[in-house]
Design a protein around this motif. Structure first.
Motif, PDB file in Angstrom:
ATOM      1  N   MET A  55       0.931  -1.180   0.184  1.00 27.64           N
ATOM      2  CA  MET A  55      -0.116  -0.060   0.068  1.00 27.64           C
ATOM      3  C   MET A  55       0.944   1.439   0.087  1.00 27.64           C
ATOM      4  O   MET A  55       1.637   1.349   1.020  1.00 27.64           O
ATOM      5  CB  MET A  55      -0.698   0.161   1.368  1.00 27.64           C
ATOM      6  CG  MET A  55      -1.842  -1.264   1.467  1.00 27.64           C
ATOM      7  SD  MET A  55      -2.474  -1.363   3.172  1.00 27.64           S
ATOM      8  CE  MET A  55      -3.847  -0.355   2.595  1.00 27.64           C
ATOM      9  N   LYS A  56       0.704   2.042  -1.134  1.00 30.67           N
ATOM     10  CA  LYS A  56       1.597   3.441  -0.962  1.00 30.67           C
ATOM     11  C   LYS A  56       0.883   4.496  -0.853  1.00 30.67           C
ATOM     12  O   LYS A  56      -0.242   4.702  -1.389  1.00 30.67           O
ATOM     13  CB  LYS A  56       2.313   3.431  -2.629  1.00 30.67           C
ATOM     14  CG  LYS A  56       3.177   4.255  -2.618  1.00 30.67           C
ATOM     15  CD  LYS A  56       2.878   5.447  -3.168  1.00 30.67           C
ATOM     16  CE  LYS A  56       3.747   7.033  -3.140  1.00 30.67           C
ATOM     17  NZ  LYS A  56       2.907   7.873  -3.957  1.00 30.67           N
ATOM     18  N   PHE A  57       1.169   5.214   0.238  1.00 31.23           N
ATOM     19  CA  PHE A  57       0.465   6.556   0.168  1.00 31.23           C
ATOM     20  C   PHE A  57       1.225   7.932  -0.232  1.00 31.23           C
ATOM     21  O   PHE A  57       2.372   8.029   0.116  1.00 31.23           O
ATOM     22  CB  PHE A  57      -0.066   6.733   1.574  1.00 31.23           C
ATOM     23  CG  PHE A  57      -0.923   5.618   2.030  1.00 31.23           C
ATOM     24  CD1 PHE A  57      -2.341   5.762   1.673  1.00 31.23           C
ATOM     25  CD2 PHE A  57      -0.567   4.210   2.472  1.00 31.23           C
ATOM     26  CE1 PHE A  57      -3.204   4.728   2.082  1.00 31.23           C
ATOM     27  CE2 PHE A  57      -1.385   3.403   2.992  1.00 31.23           C
ATOM     28  CZ  PHE A  57      -2.811   3.358   2.734  1.00 31.23           C
ATOM     29  N   ARG A  65      11.947  13.032  -8.251  1.00 33.18           N
ATOM     30  CA  ARG A  65      10.661  13.470  -7.811  1.00 33.18           C
ATOM     31  C   ARG A  65       9.673  12.374  -8.232  1.00 33.18           C
ATOM     32  O   ARG A  65       9.441  12.008  -9.288  1.00 33.18           O
ATOM     33  CB  ARG A  65      10.241  14.845  -8.521  1.00 33.18           C
ATOM     34  CG  ARG A  65      11.219  16.008  -7.900  1.00 33.18           C
ATOM     35  CD  ARG A  65      11.575  16.175  -6.297  1.00 33.18           C
ATOM     36  NE  ARG A  65      10.295  16.194  -5.567  1.00 33.18           N
ATOM     37  CZ  ARG A  65       9.755  17.689  -5.284  1.00 33.18           C
ATOM     38  NH1 ARG A  65      10.368  18.455  -5.557  1.00 33.18           N
ATOM     39  NH2 ARG A  65       8.613  17.396  -4.576  1.00 33.18           N
ATOM     40  N   GLY A  66       8.792  12.277  -7.295  1.00 30.09           N
ATOM     41  CA  GLY A  66       7.848  11.152  -7.581  1.00 30.09           C
ATOM     42  C   GLY A  66       8.016   9.969  -7.431  1.00 30.09           C
ATOM     43  O   GLY A  66       7.457   8.828  -7.663  1.00 30.09           O
ATOM     44  N   GLY A  67       9.488   9.678  -6.613  1.00 32.83           N
ATOM     45  CA  GLY A  67       9.992   8.367  -6.785  1.00 32.83           C
ATOM     46  C   GLY A  67       9.410   7.396  -5.880  1.00 32.83           C
ATOM     47  O   GLY A  67       9.830   6.311  -5.919  1.00 32.83           O
ATOM     48  N   SER A  68       8.537   7.572  -4.986  1.00 27.42           N
ATOM     49  CA  SER A  68       8.029   6.883  -4.014  1.00 27.42           C
ATOM     50  C   SER A  68       6.950   5.921  -4.663  1.00 27.42           C
ATOM     51  O   SER A  68       7.071   4.640  -4.374  1.00 27.42           O
ATOM     52  CB  SER A  68       7.048   7.353  -3.061  1.00 27.42           C
ATOM     53  OG  SER A  68       7.727   8.242  -2.167  1.00 27.42           O
ATOM     54  N   ASP A  69       6.331   5.965  -6.026  1.00 31.10           N
ATOM     55  CA  ASP A  69       5.732   5.314  -6.651  1.00 31.10           C
ATOM     56  C   ASP A  69       6.723   3.962  -7.171  1.00 31.10           C
ATOM     57  O   ASP A  69       6.447   2.784  -6.969  1.00 31.10           O
ATOM     58  CB  ASP A  69       5.110   5.654  -7.925  1.00 31.10           C
ATOM     59  CG  ASP A  69       4.244   6.818  -7.708  1.00 31.10           C
ATOM     60  OD1 ASP A  69       3.491   6.942  -6.599  1.00 31.10           O
ATOM     61  OD2 ASP A  69       3.896   7.750  -8.508  1.00 31.10           O
ATOM     62  N   THR A  70       7.889   4.410  -7.725  1.00 32.21           N
ATOM     63  CA  THR A  70       8.784   3.584  -8.039  1.00 32.21           C
ATOM     64  C   THR A  70       9.269   2.565  -6.877  1.00 32.21           C
ATOM     65  O   THR A  70       9.539   1.294  -6.976  1.00 32.21           O
ATOM     66  CB  THR A  70       9.905   4.114  -8.737  1.00 32.21           C
ATOM     67  OG1 THR A  70       9.435   5.062  -9.786  1.00 32.21           O
ATOM     68  CG2 THR A  70      11.098   3.097  -9.072  1.00 32.21           C
TER      69      THR A  70
HETATM   70 MG    MG Z   1       3.310  11.312  -6.546  1.00 35.10          MG
END
Ligand code: MG
Ligand code: ASP
Length: 420
Positions: A6-8, A151-156
């Motif tokens: 689960m990613k938030f 940036r936005g790397g948490s999705d990865t």
């Molecule tokens: Mg994001």
């Protein structure tokens, strides 16, 4: 029982109240008997703040220290969520990138994940402990330093963790309840897509739709990770816990093409307003000229998107139009000026008042006439096309920014995407 990531994202963990809300989503899964690894972003606005402090400290900062600073945002969220989960009676532990470890390349600020040792994590999950993992960061093993993924790397990070623990699904919780046929703020009749293929999602991302980091989709595609986009703002008790037979009930699943039964020719309309066009006039038309123009831009790490070269009317000179990200336009112009001795004489003009509109769909592979229909519809509205580029599953046109919304609306209804 399912193994779930689960990613938030930042807005879902913007304050302690929202972190409590996230904890309830996690608890629902644990109570249902699922094994859960949570991946968190920094609280909304935090990464921007950290980046601006680094820039304020020095414009020419050391990339390793940039990472030392900006990686802290996720650490705060992970610790706070672990505390809240524990206070709800769950077993939970936070994990920073180096503790797992998540190994990365040495490209600080935009590092790539090179490998994850999932053993320790899997053991804890099997014991019923929730692992709360910091997104966006890993360990660069050669120098033993923290590295961030861009940036936005948490999705990865989330997809990589899903691969490492062999998760059944990687749920990306965000502030929208799925991927839409287009931006609902522009077209009120936009519809949520129950499923979309990895390839379409990649085209959407590169065409301006910012739901997922592009790299996360690439990683999911290579590893066949089922990704799902869903909203954290739905009340945690109004959602059913994950099980392998209810994944399609909510959100949007990003998956292999052959998992999608019913395909439309066009799945979505994307738009981007952050590009700028450069036109070089009267460039000498001879072999090697394109290399002399685009070589220096590539060396300066400037990405070029659409390129149009005209046929030379006099057999000697040609015009070249191409687009770059608007924020690098000044730098691109400088690079071209500096390369003038190599390229030869030319006149140049540039504008950021443009928009790129893209029509995307895997159905295009087997259907002719999608482009012709698009061009006709735009011309009926008096919209001039400045440049065109295509891939197997996408047609993009460059138009005047003033017509962007009209174009998106026109195309959305043209391809039958409007909700009734
Ligand atoms: Mg994001
Ligand atoms: N916090 C990082 C960012 O804002 C990573 C992420 O949220 O995905 O870019």
């Amino acid at each position: 029982m399912a193994v779930v990531v689960m990613k938030f994202g930042g807005t879902s963990v913007a304050d302690v109240d929202r972190i409590r809300n996230v904890a309830r989503h996690v608890k629902r899964e644990v109570d249902a008997g699922n094994q859960v690894a949570v991946v968190v972003s920094a609280m909304a606005g935090t990464t921007n703040q950290l980046v601006s402090w680094v820039r304020e400290a020095s414009v020419l900062h050391d990339a390793r220290e940039y990472d030392a600073v900006v990686a802290t945002g996720e650490q705060v969220t992970a610790g706070l969520l672990a505390i809240v989960l524990q206070s709800m009676g769950l077993q939970a532990r936070s994990w920073q990138g180096w503790q797992i470890p998540i190994h990365t390349s040495a490209a600080h600020g935009s590092a790539r994940i090179s490998g994850i040792e999932g053993g320790a994590l899997r053991e804890r999950l099997a014991q019923g402990e929730v692992a709360v993992v910091t997104g966006f960061q890993g360990l660069e093993p050669d120098r033993n330093r923290v590295a961030t993924l861009g940036r936005g790397g948490s999705d990865t990070s989330a997809v990589a963790i899903a691969v490492a623990i062999k998760a059944d699904v990687c749920d990306i919780y965000t502030d929208v309840d799925g991927v839409y046929t287009t931006d609902p703020r522009i077209v009120s009749k936009a519809q949520r897509l129950p499923k979309i293929s990895y390839e379409e999602m990649l085209e959407m991302a590169s065409s301006g739709s910012k739901v997922l980091q592009t790299r996360s989709v690439e990683l999911a595609m290579t590893n066949h990770v089922r990704l799902r986009v869903l909203s954290s703002f739905v009340a945690p008790d109004k959602m059913r816990a994950v099980s392998l037979d209810n994944l399609e009930d909510i959100g949007t699943i990003v998956c292999d093409e052959d998992e999608i039964m019913e395909t439309h020719i066009v799945s979505g309309i994307a738009y981007a307003k952050d590009e700028a066009k450069i036109t070089m006039l009267k460039v000498e038309d001879k072999p090697g000229i394109a290399a002399r123009i685009f070589g220096p831009l590539a060396d300066a790490s400037i990405n070029v998107d659409m390129i149009v070269q005209n046929v030379a009317a006099d057999g000697r000179h040609t015009d070249m139009t191409f687009t770059v990200q608007a924020n690098v336009l000044p730098r691109a112009l400088e690079v071209l000026k500096a390369a003038k001795s190599d390229i030869g004489n030319f006149d140049i003009s540039a504008s950021a008042d443009i928009a790129k509109i893209s029509v995307i769909g895997i159905g295009m592979r087997s259907h002719a006439g999608v482009a012709a229909k698009m061009f006709k519809a735009l011309s009926d509205k008096g919209i001039n096309i400045i440049a065109i580029s295509t891939s197997e599953i996408k047609i993009s046109v460059l138009i005047d920014a003033a017509y962007a919304e009209l174009a998106v609306r026109t195309l959305h209804s043209l391809y039958g995407l409007d909700a009734d």
